[in-house]
Design a protein around this motif. Sequence first.
Motif, PDB file in Angstrom:
ATOM      1  N   PHE A   1      -0.887   9.636  -7.759  1.00 47.67           N
ATOM      2  CA  PHE A   1      -1.915  10.126  -6.854  1.00 47.67           C
ATOM      3  C   PHE A   1      -2.060  11.619  -7.094  1.00 47.67           C
ATOM      4  O   PHE A   1      -1.061  12.314  -7.309  1.00 47.67           O
ATOM      5  CB  PHE A   1      -1.532   9.862  -5.393  1.00 47.67           C
TER       6      PHE A   1
ATOM      7  N   SER B   1       0.868  -1.173   0.000  1.00 49.82           N
ATOM      8  CA  SER B   1       0.000   0.000   0.000  1.00 49.82           C
ATOM      9  C   SER B   1       0.909   1.227   0.000  1.00 49.82           C
ATOM     10  O   SER B   1       2.115   1.126   0.239  1.00 49.82           O
ATOM     11  CB  SER B   1      -0.921  -0.002   1.219  1.00 49.82           C
TER      12      SER B   1
ATOM     13  N   ALA C   1       2.028  11.746   2.327  1.00 46.78           N
ATOM     14  CA  ALA C   1       1.973  12.735   3.409  1.00 46.78           C
ATOM     15  C   ALA C   1       2.625  14.027   2.932  1.00 46.78           C
ATOM     16  O   ALA C   1       3.720  14.006   2.361  1.00 46.78           O
ATOM     17  CB  ALA C   1       2.676  12.228   4.653  1.00 46.78           C
TER      18      ALA C   1
ATOM     19  N   TYR D   1      -1.088  16.823   5.801  1.00 45.69           N
ATOM     20  CA  TYR D   1      -2.083  16.119   4.995  1.00 45.69           C
ATOM     21  C   TYR D   1      -1.600  14.687   4.780  1.00 45.69           C
ATOM     22  O   TYR D   1      -0.422  14.450   4.490  1.00 45.69           O
ATOM     23  CB  TYR D   1      -2.260  16.811   3.647  1.00 45.69           C
ATOM     24  N   THR D   2      -2.494  13.713   4.934  1.00 51.02           N
ATOM     25  CA  THR D   2      -2.139  12.323   4.671  1.00 51.02           C
ATOM     26  C   THR D   2      -3.266  11.623   3.922  1.00 51.02           C
ATOM     27  O   THR D   2      -4.448  11.962   4.078  1.00 51.02           O
ATOM     28  CB  THR D   2      -1.856  11.543   5.976  1.00 51.02           C
ATOM     29  N   SER D   3      -2.891  10.665   3.117  1.00 50.86           N
ATOM     30  CA  SER D   3      -3.863   9.827   2.434  1.00 50.86           C
ATOM     31  C   SER D   3      -3.213   8.474   2.163  1.00 50.86           C
ATOM     32  O   SER D   3      -1.987   8.384   1.991  1.00 50.86           O
ATOM     33  CB  SER D   3      -4.312  10.464   1.112  1.00 50.86           C
ATOM     34  N   THR D   4      -4.018   7.417   2.124  1.00 49.81           N
ATOM     35  CA  THR D   4      -3.515   6.068   1.896  1.00 49.81           C
ATOM     36  C   THR D   4      -4.148   5.477   0.647  1.00 49.81           C
ATOM     37  O   THR D   4      -5.359   5.601   0.426  1.00 49.81           O
ATOM     38  CB  THR D   4      -3.818   5.152   3.102  1.00 49.81           C
ATOM     39  N   ILE D   5      -3.316   4.829  -0.163  1.00 51.04           N
ATOM     40  CA  ILE D   5      -3.770   4.150  -1.374  1.00 51.04           C
ATOM     41  C   ILE D   5      -3.583   2.657  -1.154  1.00 51.04           C
ATOM     42  O   ILE D   5      -2.468   2.194  -0.884  1.00 51.04           O
ATOM     43  CB  ILE D   5      -2.951   4.596  -2.599  1.00 51.04           C
ATOM     44  N   ASP D   6      -4.643   1.894  -1.280  1.00 48.11           N
ATOM     45  CA  ASP D   6      -4.547   0.458  -1.036  1.00 48.11           C
ATOM     46  C   ASP D   6      -3.702  -0.251  -2.087  1.00 48.11           C
ATOM     47  O   ASP D   6      -3.009  -1.223  -1.783  1.00 48.11           O
ATOM     48  CB  ASP D   6      -5.942  -0.173  -0.991  1.00 48.11           C
TER      49      ASP D   6
ATOM     50  N   ILE E   1      -3.325  15.225  -5.552  1.00 41.17           N
ATOM     51  CA  ILE E   1      -3.801  16.066  -4.455  1.00 41.17           C
ATOM     52  C   ILE E   1      -4.552  17.219  -5.112  1.00 41.17           C
ATOM     53  O   ILE E   1      -3.957  18.069  -5.782  1.00 41.17           O
ATOM     54  CB  ILE E   1      -2.641  16.590  -3.599  1.00 41.17           C
TER      55      ILE E   1
ATOM     56  N   THR F   1      -7.039  21.402  -1.751  1.00 41.33           N
ATOM     57  CA  THR F   1      -6.919  20.465  -0.628  1.00 41.33           C
ATOM     58  C   THR F   1      -5.939  20.974   0.422  1.00 41.33           C
ATOM     59  O   THR F   1      -6.154  20.815   1.632  1.00 41.33           O
ATOM     60  CB  THR F   1      -6.466  19.087  -1.142  1.00 41.33           C
TER      61      THR F   1
ATOM     62  N   GLU G   1       1.345   5.336   1.294  1.00 42.49           N
ATOM     63  CA  GLU G   1       0.920   6.471   2.095  1.00 42.49           C
ATOM     64  C   GLU G   1       1.528   7.739   1.525  1.00 42.49           C
ATOM     65  O   GLU G   1       2.727   7.795   1.234  1.00 42.49           O
ATOM     66  CB  GLU G   1       1.354   6.298   3.552  1.00 42.49           C
TER      67      GLU G   1
END
Length: 289
Positions: free
Chosen positions: A236, A208, A212, A225-230, A238, A242, A210
Motif C-alpha cells: 500500500f 481485508s 493506520a 490516518y486510516t485506510s482499508t484495502i479490500d 501512502i 497525505t 487496515e
Amino acid sequence: MNFPTRVLGFTLLCSLTLAGCDDDDDNNVLSDTVSTGQIYATFQVVSDGNDEVFVEAQLTKGVPPTQNNQRESFVRLVDGDQLWLSTGEDISQIDLSDNVFDGVKALSDTQVRFEERRTERESYRLSFLFLFDRVILSDFGDSYSAELPNTSSRFRISFLRDDSRNATDSFVDLAEPFSVVSPSVNSRFSRSRDDIMVEWDNTDSESSVEIAANLSCPNGSFYEYTSTIDNDTGMFVIGAGTLDQSNLQGICSTTLNVRKVRTGQFDPRFIGGAVNSYQVRRVVFNLES
C-alpha cells in the motif's frame, strides 16, 4: 444448572470470576432478564504475534454497541450465565475424565472463562490498543475479556446459561502471521515529499487490510490516518503529502499499524452479532517536514 461436567469442574478450580452487581444502572441490564434471542453479541479477537491472543466480548440488548453512548442496554452476566473462550470443539460438549484435576490441566491452554473488564486490567488492554486502536466495543457499558496461548488459528466464544439456552457456535479464524517488510524501524521520510511504501509478507486472500498511521509531534500535535484495502495485495502506498498537516511540526514519531481483518460467524441463537479477528503488526518510524 445444566452445565457440562467439564465446565463445572473448571469453574470450581478457576480463579477467574465474573464480578457482577445485583442491581442495574442506567446502561446495564442483568442477563437473567434477557433471553438469548434478544442479545446482540460483539466479539473481537486480537493477535500481535506474541504469546497470547486477546479477546473481548460485549453483549447488548437488541442492538449493536455504539461509541457515542446512545443509551443501549449492556448485558451484565449474573446467575451462572458465562462466556467461555476456546480453541477447537464446542466447550459444552467437552467432558472431563474421571480424573478431574488431570483433565483441567490438559484443557487449561485451550479454554478459559471470560472475566469482567476491570480497572486493574486496563494497562494490559491498553498495551494491545497501542497496536490496535480500532475497537468495535463501547466503553459505556460492561464488557468481558480473556486470553489464550497463541497456538491456534480458530477461536470459539461460547455463551453458557443456567437454563440451557446456550449459544456456542460463534467463531472466527485469525489470519496467518506476517511481518511488515517496509518501512523499516526508525527510518525517516518527508511528510510533504516522499511516498511511503508499506509492504508486508504472507498475503491472505481471506482478509481485508487496515492501514493506520498515528503521528505524534514535538509541539504536542497529533494526526491519525486510516485506510482499508479490500484485498490483501501485500503493499500500500501512502502518497506524498497525505500525512503533511499544517499543525504538524518537527520530526514526528509515527506508529504504523497493519491489521489483517477476518469476519467470523456469530451463533444464530443471538438476534445479531459481529465476530472479527485482527492480526496486527506495528512499526515505528519518523516523519519530518
